[in-house]
Scaffold this motif. Structure first.
Motif, PDB file in Angstrom:
ATOM      1  N   PHE A  98      43.193 -42.619  27.357  1.00 55.35           N
ATOM      2  CA  PHE A  98      43.740 -42.299  28.682  1.00 55.35           C
ATOM      3  C   PHE A  98      43.533 -40.812  28.992  1.00 55.35           C
ATOM      4  O   PHE A  98      43.970 -40.324  30.030  1.00 55.35           O
ATOM      5  N   ALA A  99      42.908 -40.083  28.058  1.00 54.21           N
ATOM      6  CA  ALA A  99      42.607 -38.657  28.257  1.00 54.21           C
ATOM      7  C   ALA A  99      41.331 -38.327  27.487  1.00 54.21           C
ATOM      8  O   ALA A  99      41.040 -38.931  26.467  1.00 54.21           O
ATOM      9  N   ARG A 100      40.596 -37.345  28.001  1.00 54.45           N
ATOM     10  CA  ARG A 100      39.336 -36.963  27.337  1.00 54.45           C
ATOM     11  C   ARG A 100      39.587 -36.165  26.059  1.00 54.45           C
ATOM     12  O   ARG A 100      38.867 -36.306  25.083  1.00 54.45           O
ATOM     13  N   THR A 101      40.594 -35.294  26.102  1.00 56.78           N
ATOM     14  CA  THR A 101      40.907 -34.453  24.939  1.00 56.78           C
ATOM     15  C   THR A 101      42.411 -34.477  24.706  1.00 56.78           C
ATOM     16  O   THR A 101      43.176 -34.910  25.571  1.00 56.78           O
ATOM     17  N   ARG A 102      42.841 -33.987  23.552  1.00 60.78           N
ATOM     18  CA  ARG A 102      44.284 -33.929  23.277  1.00 60.78           C
ATOM     19  C   ARG A 102      44.970 -32.936  24.214  1.00 60.78           C
ATOM     20  O   ARG A 102      46.117 -33.121  24.574  1.00 60.78           O
ATOM     21  N   LYS A 103      44.240 -31.888  24.598  1.00 57.65           N
ATOM     22  CA  LYS A 103      44.808 -30.906  25.535  1.00 57.65           C
ATOM     23  C   LYS A 103      45.102 -31.559  26.878  1.00 57.65           C
ATOM     24  O   LYS A 103      46.144 -31.338  27.489  1.00 57.65           O
ATOM     25  N   GLY A 110      52.979 -33.876  30.102  1.00 61.78           N
ATOM     26  CA  GLY A 110      53.804 -32.838  30.728  1.00 61.78           C
ATOM     27  C   GLY A 110      54.016 -33.046  32.224  1.00 61.78           C
ATOM     28  O   GLY A 110      55.044 -32.660  32.773  1.00 61.78           O
ATOM     29  N   HIS A 111      53.040 -33.679  32.893  1.00 59.95           N
ATOM     30  CA  HIS A 111      53.141 -33.932  34.335  1.00 59.95           C
ATOM     31  C   HIS A 111      53.895 -35.223  34.661  1.00 59.95           C
ATOM     32  O   HIS A 111      53.874 -35.671  35.806  1.00 59.95           O
ATOM     33  N   LYS A 112      54.519 -35.804  33.651  1.00 62.34           N
ATOM     34  CA  LYS A 112      55.359 -37.008  33.815  1.00 62.34           C
ATOM     35  C   LYS A 112      54.579 -38.223  34.323  1.00 62.34           C
ATOM     36  O   LYS A 112      55.073 -38.981  35.141  1.00 62.34           O
ATOM     37  N   HIS A 113      53.354 -38.398  33.825  1.00 62.48           N
ATOM     38  CA  HIS A 113      52.559 -39.564  34.203  1.00 62.48           C
ATOM     39  C   HIS A 113      52.746 -40.715  33.216  1.00 62.48           C
ATOM     40  O   HIS A 113      52.192 -41.784  33.424  1.00 62.48           O
ATOM     41  N   ASN A 117      58.068 -47.421  26.892  1.00 67.23           N
ATOM     42  CA  ASN A 117      59.041 -48.522  27.050  1.00 67.23           C
ATOM     43  C   ASN A 117      59.725 -48.472  28.420  1.00 67.23           C
ATOM     44  O   ASN A 117      60.930 -48.668  28.539  1.00 67.23           O
ATOM     45  N   GLY A 118      58.936 -48.150  29.450  1.00 62.52           N
ATOM     46  CA  GLY A 118      59.460 -48.158  30.821  1.00 62.52           C
ATOM     47  C   GLY A 118      60.170 -46.891  31.254  1.00 62.52           C
ATOM     48  O   GLY A 118      60.584 -46.772  32.395  1.00 62.52           O
ATOM     49  N   LYS A 119      60.335 -45.916  30.352  1.00 64.34           N
ATOM     50  CA  LYS A 119      61.016 -44.657  30.718  1.00 64.34           C
ATOM     51  C   LYS A 119      60.023 -43.507  30.684  1.00 64.34           C
ATOM     52  O   LYS A 119      59.167 -43.435  29.810  1.00 64.34           O
ATOM     53  N   VAL A 120      60.166 -42.575  31.637  1.00 64.57           N
ATOM     54  CA  VAL A 120      59.278 -41.412  31.670  1.00 64.57           C
ATOM     55  C   VAL A 120      59.588 -40.509  30.478  1.00 64.57           C
ATOM     56  O   VAL A 120      60.744 -40.187  30.214  1.00 64.57           O
ATOM     57  N   VAL A 121      58.531 -40.137  29.748  1.00 64.25           N
ATOM     58  CA  VAL A 121      58.687 -39.171  28.648  1.00 64.25           C
ATOM     59  C   VAL A 121      57.699 -38.046  28.920  1.00 64.25           C
ATOM     60  O   VAL A 121      56.517 -38.288  29.093  1.00 64.25           O
ATOM     61  N   GLU A 135      52.361 -46.609  28.809  1.00 60.29           N
ATOM     62  CA  GLU A 135      51.461 -46.822  29.946  1.00 60.29           C
ATOM     63  C   GLU A 135      51.521 -45.640  30.904  1.00 60.29           C
ATOM     64  O   GLU A 135      52.456 -44.849  30.889  1.00 60.29           O
ATOM     65  N   ILE A 136      50.480 -45.558  31.715  1.00 58.72           N
ATOM     66  CA  ILE A 136      50.446 -44.548  32.770  1.00 58.72           C
ATOM     67  C   ILE A 136      51.256 -45.096  33.947  1.00 58.72           C
ATOM     68  O   ILE A 136      51.180 -46.276  34.267  1.00 58.72           O
ATOM     69  N   LYS A 137      52.057 -44.225  34.564  1.00 62.23           N
ATOM     70  CA  LYS A 137      52.926 -44.617  35.677  1.00 62.23           C
ATOM     71  C   LYS A 137      52.120 -45.323  36.777  1.00 62.23           C
ATOM     72  O   LYS A 137      50.994 -44.921  37.075  1.00 62.23           O
ATOM     73  N   GLU A 138      52.716 -46.350  37.359  1.00 62.52           N
ATOM     74  CA  GLU A 138      52.030 -47.192  38.343  1.00 62.52           C
ATOM     75  C   GLU A 138      51.397 -46.376  39.467  1.00 62.52           C
ATOM     76  O   GLU A 138      50.246 -46.581  39.826  1.00 62.52           O
ATOM     77  N   LYS A 139      52.144 -45.402  40.022  1.00 61.65           N
ATOM     78  CA  LYS A 139      51.621 -44.668  41.186  1.00 61.65           C
ATOM     79  C   LYS A 139      50.511 -43.678  40.799  1.00 61.65           C
ATOM     80  O   LYS A 139      49.787 -43.192  41.660  1.00 61.65           O
TER      81      LYS A 139
END
Length: 197
Positions: A98-103, A110-113, A117-121, A135-139
Protein backbone atom coordinates in the motif's frame (compact mmCIF):
# COMPACT_ATOMS: atom_id res chain seq x y z
CA UNK A 1 11.36 15.04 15.43
CA UNK A 2 14.89 13.95 14.50
CA UNK A 3 15.38 13.55 10.76
CA UNK A 4 18.36 11.98 9.05
CA UNK A 5 19.22 14.17 6.06
CA UNK A 6 21.95 11.95 4.57
CA UNK A 7 20.92 10.91 1.02
CA UNK A 8 19.37 7.44 1.09
CA UNK A 9 21.55 5.88 -1.62
CA UNK A 10 24.69 7.26 -0.01
CA UNK A 11 23.61 5.71 3.30
CA UNK A 12 22.86 2.39 1.54
CA UNK A 13 26.38 2.35 0.10
CA UNK A 14 27.94 3.15 3.47
CA UNK A 15 26.06 0.25 5.10
CA UNK A 16 26.65 -2.13 2.18
CA UNK A 17 22.89 -2.40 1.64
CA UNK A 18 20.87 -2.83 -1.58
CA UNK A 19 18.25 -0.03 -1.98
CA UNK A 20 15.59 -2.64 -2.90
CA UNK A 21 15.25 -3.47 0.82
CA UNK A 22 13.87 0.05 1.24
CA UNK A 23 11.48 -0.31 -1.71
CA UNK A 24 13.73 1.76 -4.00
CA UNK A 25 14.17 0.29 -7.47
CA UNK A 26 17.52 1.87 -8.22
CA UNK A 27 20.65 -0.19 -8.59
CA UNK A 28 23.34 0.91 -6.19
CA UNK A 29 26.86 1.19 -7.50
CA UNK A 30 28.54 -1.63 -5.66
CA UNK A 31 31.37 0.01 -3.78
CA UNK A 32 33.83 -1.83 -1.66
CA UNK A 33 33.95 -0.54 1.87
CA UNK A 34 37.39 1.04 2.18
CA UNK A 35 38.19 0.16 5.73
CA UNK A 36 41.94 -0.06 5.26
CA UNK A 37 42.20 -2.74 7.88
CA UNK A 38 39.79 -5.46 8.90
CA UNK A 39 36.86 -3.94 10.82
CA UNK A 40 36.77 -4.68 14.54
CA UNK A 41 34.10 -6.86 16.11
CA UNK A 42 32.47 -3.73 17.55
CA UNK A 43 32.42 -2.04 14.10
CA UNK A 44 30.64 -5.05 12.60
CA UNK A 45 28.08 -5.15 15.44
CA UNK A 46 27.46 -1.40 15.18
CA UNK A 47 26.98 -1.63 11.41
CA UNK A 48 24.31 -4.34 11.78
CA UNK A 49 22.46 -2.19 14.33
CA UNK A 50 22.66 0.86 12.06
CA UNK A 51 21.41 -1.24 9.14
CA UNK A 52 18.34 -2.43 11.09
CA UNK A 53 17.59 1.11 12.33
CA UNK A 54 17.96 2.52 8.81
CA UNK A 55 15.80 -0.13 7.08
CA UNK A 56 12.91 0.24 9.55
CA UNK A 57 13.34 3.99 10.09
CA UNK A 58 13.72 3.69 13.87
CA UNK A 59 15.81 6.06 15.97
CA UNK A 60 18.21 4.96 18.72
CA UNK A 61 15.98 5.31 21.79
CA UNK A 62 12.93 3.45 20.39
CA UNK A 63 15.29 0.82 18.95
CA UNK A 64 16.82 0.30 22.40
CA UNK A 65 13.30 -0.01 23.85
CA UNK A 66 12.46 -2.68 21.25
CA UNK A 67 15.61 -4.55 22.22
CA UNK A 68 14.79 -4.40 25.95
CA UNK A 69 11.25 -5.62 25.28
CA UNK A 70 12.53 -8.44 23.02
CA UNK A 71 15.01 -9.43 25.73
CA UNK A 72 12.19 -9.86 28.27
CA UNK A 73 10.10 -12.01 25.92
CA UNK A 74 10.36 -15.79 25.68
CA UNK A 75 12.56 -17.19 22.92
CA UNK A 76 15.59 -15.80 21.11
CA UNK A 77 16.11 -12.08 21.71
CA UNK A 78 17.34 -11.38 18.16
CA UNK A 79 14.40 -13.14 16.53
CA UNK A 80 11.94 -11.37 18.86
CA UNK A 81 13.52 -8.03 17.92
CA UNK A 82 13.19 -8.68 14.18
CA UNK A 83 9.57 -9.85 14.58
CA UNK A 84 8.70 -6.68 16.51
CA UNK A 85 10.33 -4.41 13.92
CA UNK A 86 8.55 -6.30 11.13
CA UNK A 87 5.14 -5.99 12.84
CA UNK A 88 5.27 -2.18 13.10
CA UNK A 89 2.24 -0.70 11.33
CA UNK A 90 4.31 1.38 8.88
CA UNK A 91 6.28 -1.73 7.87
CA UNK A 92 3.10 -3.80 7.47
CA UNK A 93 1.60 -1.13 5.16
CA UNK A 94 4.83 -1.29 3.12
CA UNK A 95 4.74 -5.12 3.04
CA UNK A 96 1.08 -5.10 1.95
CA UNK A 97 2.16 -2.97 -1.06
CA UNK A 98 0.00 0.00 0.00
CA UNK A 99 3.15 2.19 -0.06
CA UNK A 100 6.27 2.32 -2.22
CA UNK A 101 8.69 2.76 0.69
CA UNK A 102 8.56 2.50 4.48
CA UNK A 103 8.93 6.29 4.64
CA UNK A 104 5.82 6.71 2.50
CA UNK A 105 4.00 4.11 4.63
CA UNK A 106 4.90 6.13 7.73
CA UNK A 107 3.41 9.25 6.10
CA UNK A 108 0.23 7.39 5.08
CA UNK A 109 -0.25 6.22 8.68
CA UNK A 110 0.51 9.69 10.04
CA UNK A 111 -2.12 11.23 7.72
CA UNK A 112 -4.80 8.97 9.26
CA UNK A 113 -5.48 6.98 6.08
CA UNK A 114 -5.20 3.60 7.85
CA UNK A 115 -7.80 1.61 9.78
CA UNK A 116 -6.82 -1.25 12.08
CA UNK A 117 -9.85 -3.40 12.92
CA UNK A 118 -12.11 -0.53 11.80
CA UNK A 119 -10.43 2.16 13.95
CA UNK A 120 -8.12 4.90 12.70
CA UNK A 121 -4.54 4.41 13.90
CA UNK A 122 -2.02 7.16 13.15
CA UNK A 123 0.96 5.78 15.09
CA UNK A 124 3.58 4.29 12.71
CA UNK A 125 5.17 2.27 15.54
CA UNK A 126 1.86 0.59 16.49
CA UNK A 127 2.55 -3.16 16.75
CA UNK A 128 0.00 -5.28 14.90
CA UNK A 129 -1.17 -8.67 16.18
CA UNK A 130 -2.22 -11.88 14.45
CA UNK A 131 -5.81 -11.54 13.21
CA UNK A 132 -5.70 -7.74 12.82
CA UNK A 133 -7.48 -6.40 9.72
CA UNK A 134 -5.71 -3.45 8.13
CA UNK A 135 -7.16 -1.31 5.36
CA UNK A 136 -6.94 2.09 3.77
CA UNK A 137 -9.86 4.36 4.74
CA UNK A 138 -12.78 4.16 2.30
CA UNK A 139 -12.68 7.85 1.28
CA UNK A 140 -8.92 7.62 0.57
CA UNK A 141 -9.11 4.51 -1.62
CA UNK A 142 -10.08 6.46 -4.74
CA UNK A 143 -7.15 8.89 -4.45
CA UNK A 144 -4.72 9.09 -7.39
CA UNK A 145 -1.89 8.44 -4.93
CA UNK A 146 -3.03 4.86 -4.32
CA UNK A 147 -3.54 4.20 -8.03
CA UNK A 148 0.08 5.31 -8.61
CA UNK A 149 1.34 3.19 -5.71
CA UNK A 150 -0.48 0.08 -7.01
CA UNK A 151 1.04 0.64 -10.45
CA UNK A 152 4.54 0.58 -8.97
CA UNK A 153 4.09 -2.15 -6.33
CA UNK A 154 1.87 -4.71 -8.10
CA UNK A 155 4.86 -6.93 -8.98
CA UNK A 156 6.23 -6.91 -5.42
CA UNK A 157 5.97 -10.18 -3.51
CA UNK A 158 3.72 -10.18 -0.45
CA UNK A 159 5.04 -12.23 2.51
CA UNK A 160 3.23 -15.48 3.48
CA UNK A 161 2.22 -14.12 6.89
CA UNK A 162 -0.07 -11.55 5.25
CA UNK A 163 -3.33 -12.10 3.38
CA UNK A 164 -3.87 -9.10 1.08
CA UNK A 165 -6.59 -7.99 -1.32
CA UNK A 166 -4.67 -5.40 -3.36
CA UNK A 167 -7.70 -4.10 -5.27
CA UNK A 168 -9.67 -3.45 -2.07
CA UNK A 169 -6.54 -2.06 -0.29
CA UNK A 170 -7.27 -4.37 2.62
CA UNK A 171 -5.31 -7.12 4.33
CA UNK A 172 -5.20 -9.43 7.33
CA UNK A 173 -2.30 -10.48 9.53
CA UNK A 174 -2.47 -14.29 9.35
CA UNK A 175 0.33 -14.68 11.91
CA UNK A 176 3.31 -12.77 13.19
CA UNK A 177 6.36 -13.43 11.01
CA UNK A 178 9.12 -15.83 12.00
CA UNK A 179 12.74 -14.85 11.35
CA UNK A 180 12.81 -17.17 8.32
CA UNK A 181 9.98 -15.15 6.73
CA UNK A 182 11.79 -11.81 7.14
CA UNK A 183 13.98 -11.09 4.11
CA UNK A 184 16.02 -8.31 5.70
CA UNK A 185 19.83 -8.67 5.41
CA UNK A 186 20.57 -8.04 9.08
CA UNK A 187 22.51 -10.36 11.39
CA UNK A 188 20.47 -9.83 14.56
CA UNK A 189 22.92 -11.92 16.62
CA UNK A 190 25.52 -9.15 16.24
CA UNK A 191 22.97 -6.60 17.54
CA UNK A 192 22.31 -8.83 20.57
CA UNK A 193 26.06 -9.13 21.19
CA UNK A 194 26.42 -5.34 20.94
CA UNK A 195 23.65 -4.64 23.48
CA UNK A 196 24.59 -7.42 25.89
CA UNK A 197 28.07 -6.05 26.54
Amino acid sequence: MAVNRIPVLKRCRALGLEPMYLGINKKSRRTKLHMGKKPSEYALQLREKQKAKFIYGVLEKPFRNYYNKADRMKGMTGENLMTMLESRLDNVIFRMTFARTRKEARQIVGHKHVLVNGKVVNIPSYLVKAGDVIEIKEKCKGMQRYKDIQEVTKARLIPDWLDVDQDALKGTIKELPTRAQIDVPVDEMLIVELYSK
